[in-house]
Design an enzyme around this catalytic site. Structure first.
Site, PDB file in Angstrom:
ATOM      1  N   HIS B  56       0.824  -1.216   0.000  1.00 19.26           N
ATOM      2  CA  HIS B  56       0.000   0.000   0.000  1.00 19.26           C
ATOM      3  C   HIS B  56       0.855   1.262   0.000  1.00 19.26           C
ATOM      4  O   HIS B  56       0.382   2.326   0.365  1.00 19.26           O
ATOM      5  CB  HIS B  56      -0.915   0.023   1.227  1.00 19.26           C
ATOM      6  CG  HIS B  56      -1.743  -1.203   1.377  1.00 19.26           C
ATOM      7  ND1 HIS B  56      -2.568  -1.657   0.384  1.00 19.26           N
ATOM      8  CD2 HIS B  56      -1.857  -2.083   2.406  1.00 19.26           C
ATOM      9  CE1 HIS B  56      -3.164  -2.767   0.798  1.00 19.26           C
ATOM     10  NE2 HIS B  56      -2.740  -3.053   2.012  1.00 19.26           N
ATOM     11  N   HIS B 218      -6.893  -4.407  -1.026  1.00 19.65           N
ATOM     12  CA  HIS B 218      -6.121  -5.636  -1.144  1.00 19.65           C
ATOM     13  C   HIS B 218      -6.485  -6.395  -2.406  1.00 19.65           C
ATOM     14  O   HIS B 218      -6.253  -7.590  -2.496  1.00 19.65           O
ATOM     15  CB  HIS B 218      -6.367  -6.559   0.048  1.00 19.65           C
ATOM     16  CG  HIS B 218      -5.979  -5.936   1.343  1.00 19.65           C
ATOM     17  ND1 HIS B 218      -6.855  -5.197   2.076  1.00 19.65           N
ATOM     18  CD2 HIS B 218      -4.814  -5.935   2.009  1.00 19.65           C
ATOM     19  CE1 HIS B 218      -6.236  -4.768   3.166  1.00 19.65           C
ATOM     20  NE2 HIS B 218      -5.004  -5.194   3.147  1.00 19.65           N
TER      21      HIS B 218
END
Lengths: 226, 330
Positions: B56, B218
């Site tokens: 991320h 995700h």
């Protein structure tokens, strides 16, 4: 009676099984999770086997507490704390006895499964590892083999369910039709337990060196005296 | 799938080594996977620790530094870090004023931070925890894991970081972090699935002519799939999804966030459309941030986050910050 060596062999068998099935677990995790369940568990159980060799705990409780702590420290995700808690709390419930009866182990495992349900907030039917563990612990009073079958059946029965916990719950109805990877790995853990109970203990602690000697999953050796 | 990596197993460690080389102002513990601001612990200052799966970036390691996080714990790709990392981070940044764990609402992050909080407390560190759960694409009910924590994490870390920097107490910093979260909502859209190094193929199958509405960070699929829409149509959908849930009377902070593989040309164009929709709905924008801040590896797409602010929150947002991923005023 079950001694520390039995539990070491169980953990070794689980590690071998997770290694064999890692790709399948990851494939199951792909459509409803994030495709890492197999690789995460493999990392954890590899650490468990290494730690058991190094520290060589000499009671059933100590073996499981050490194994659980390793999983918590290495797996990450949700499965690390959940499997870690399962083994740690089961181990703690066994206390420091050098040997435990099957009945004592069953009661301890029930404590461990309850702790997992409390930690994760999941109940049977939520499409989680609980769907394999609860039937397994219920059936353990009969035999390891019946528990293995119950866990396997529980894992398969997650396919039509809608996930209510964990990452799969974000998919809502789209989680239906996929077997839950957590229930599947939980069934592997119980299968490794049954295989360990079924395998003759001829090699003592040498089994902790990652051999596949305890991985027979069929009952060809007759009833071991456990 | 081609990736600029050695092997999947060392992706996180390799990235941390590179980060250490690029940012000598941070202490990067590659072995234990903890990123700490060089001058920690800062006397009298509340420590801010966050973390989550890797993939991320710049979240969270890129937000460590004066004015924002004290430390971050990167897990494996898309996998929560483990409690050991969090306890180590807390110990490294605690000056005695306590440590706030900023946790994104994902089951793994929540469980590991819960365990870490207990272990850190055993070591005598005062810990507070707050949960970021801003994603309106998820129904928040007993029958899901609850709303995910996504883009609002940046606003929480920035504003709580500024408050900690000026010496506010653990209770005050925690209350501000909660206030930011309660006033924030996000919605994400994917134009392509992402590919994790371990799997090597896209995590879900998204045909060329379709997009996924309501994705998480995700690569988990969203709540709905449709035929590809224009930037303007996507802006309408995303902003309206947020405004169904948040009815800001005050100005907002706006984050137009890239998921990793969408160029700034597209993100700026998307921002123009988001601003149009907000203007049509009578929502004033106080500050805008456009770029890749809370990414999902190589996923194409974007998310929109709104945070309703008051004068105090805006003052803290504007306060100086110096991190690899966010820097102004110093």
């Amino acid at each position: 009676m079950l001694d520390a060596d039995f539990f070491r062999r169980w953990m070794t068998a689980a590690a071998v099984s997770v290694e064999h099935e890692a790709e399948r677990l990851t494939a199951l995790d792909s459509p409803i999770g994030d495709a890492d369940h197999g690789s995460n568990l493999r990392r954890g159980f590899t650490a468990v086997v290494a730690a058991l060799e190094k520290e060589a705990p000499d009671t059933p409780g100590a073996v499981l507490v050490l194994a659980g702590r390793q999983l918590i420290s290495t797996v990450g995700g949700a499965s690390g704390p959940l499997y870690g808690t399962l083994l740690r709390r089961t181990g703690k419930a066994l206390g420091d006895a050098a040997e435990v009866s099957e009945a004592e182990f069953t009661a301890a495992l029930r404590t461990g499964v309850d702790a997992v349900m409390t930690l994760g907030g999941a109940a049977p039917g939520d499409k989680t590892m609980i769907d394999a563990l609860v039937p397994a612990v219920e059936a353990l009073g009969e035999s390891f083999e019946v528990a293995r079958a119950a866990a396997e059946e529980g894992a398969l029965a997650t396919t039509p369910l809608q996930a209510r916990k964990g990452r799969a719950s974000y998919l809502g109805e789209r989680s239906i039709g996929h077997q839950d990877p957590g229930a599947t790995s939980a069934a592997l853990l119980i299968a490794a337990l049954a295989a360990t109970a079924d395998a003759p203990d001829t090699t003592g602690t040498a089994e902790t060196h990652g051999t596949t000697g305890t991985m027979g999953t069929t009952g060809t050796t007759g009833d071991a005296d456990v | 799938m081609k990736m600029l990596i050695n092997v999947a197993e060392t992706v996180v460690a390799d990235a941390l080594r590179g980060m250490a080389a690029a940012h000598p102002e941070l202490t990067v513990d590659v072995e234990n996977r903890v990123i700490v601001r060089r001058d920690a612990p800062v006397a009298g200052k509340v420590g801010l620790v966050s973390g989550g799966g890797s993939g991320h970036e710049p979240l969270h390691g890129g937000f460590v530094g004066p004015g924002m996080l004290s430390a971050a714990c990167p897990g494996e790709v898309f996998t929560s870090p483990v409690p050991d990392q969090m306890v180590r981070a807390a110990a490294a940044v605690d000056s005695g004023a306590g440590v706030l764990f900023i946790v994104k609402n994902y089951t793994g992050d929540v469980l590991n931070f819960d365990m870490a909080a207990e272990l850190a407390a055993d070591e005598g560190i005062r810990i507070a925890k707050m949960l970021v759960n801003d994603d309106v694409a998820v129904t928040d009910s007993l029958y899901t894991a609850g709303r995910r924590g996504t883009g609002a994490t940046l606003f929480v870390e920035k504003i709580a970081g500024a408050a900690a920097e000026e010496g506010q107490t653990l209770e005050q910093v925690e209350a501000l972090a909660r206030q930011v979260n309660e006033n924030s909502r996000s919605f994400g859209v994917a134009l392509s699935a992402c590919t994790t190094p371990a799997k090597g193929s896209p995590t879900f199958d998204l045909p060329a002519g379709e997009l996924e509405l309501g994705v998480g960070i995700h690569g988990e699929p969203g709540r709905e799939r449709r035929a590809m829409m224009t930037s303007g149509e996507i802006a309408d959908f995303a902003v309206n999804a947020i405004l169904e849930d948040l009815h800001p009377r005050n100005p907002v902070l706006l984050l137009v966030n890239g998921m990793g593989a969408t160029p700034l040309l597209e993100l700026y164009g998307f921002n123009a459309e988001v601003q149009r929709v907000l203007a049509e709905r009578g929502v004033a924008v106080a500050r805008t941030l456009v770029g890749n801040y809370v990414t999902s590896l190589d996923m194409a797409g974007a998310s929109v986050t709104l945070c309703q602010i008051d004068e105090e929150l805006l003052r803290l947002y504007d306060a100086p910050v110096r991190t690899p991923g966010l820097r102004w005023g110093m």
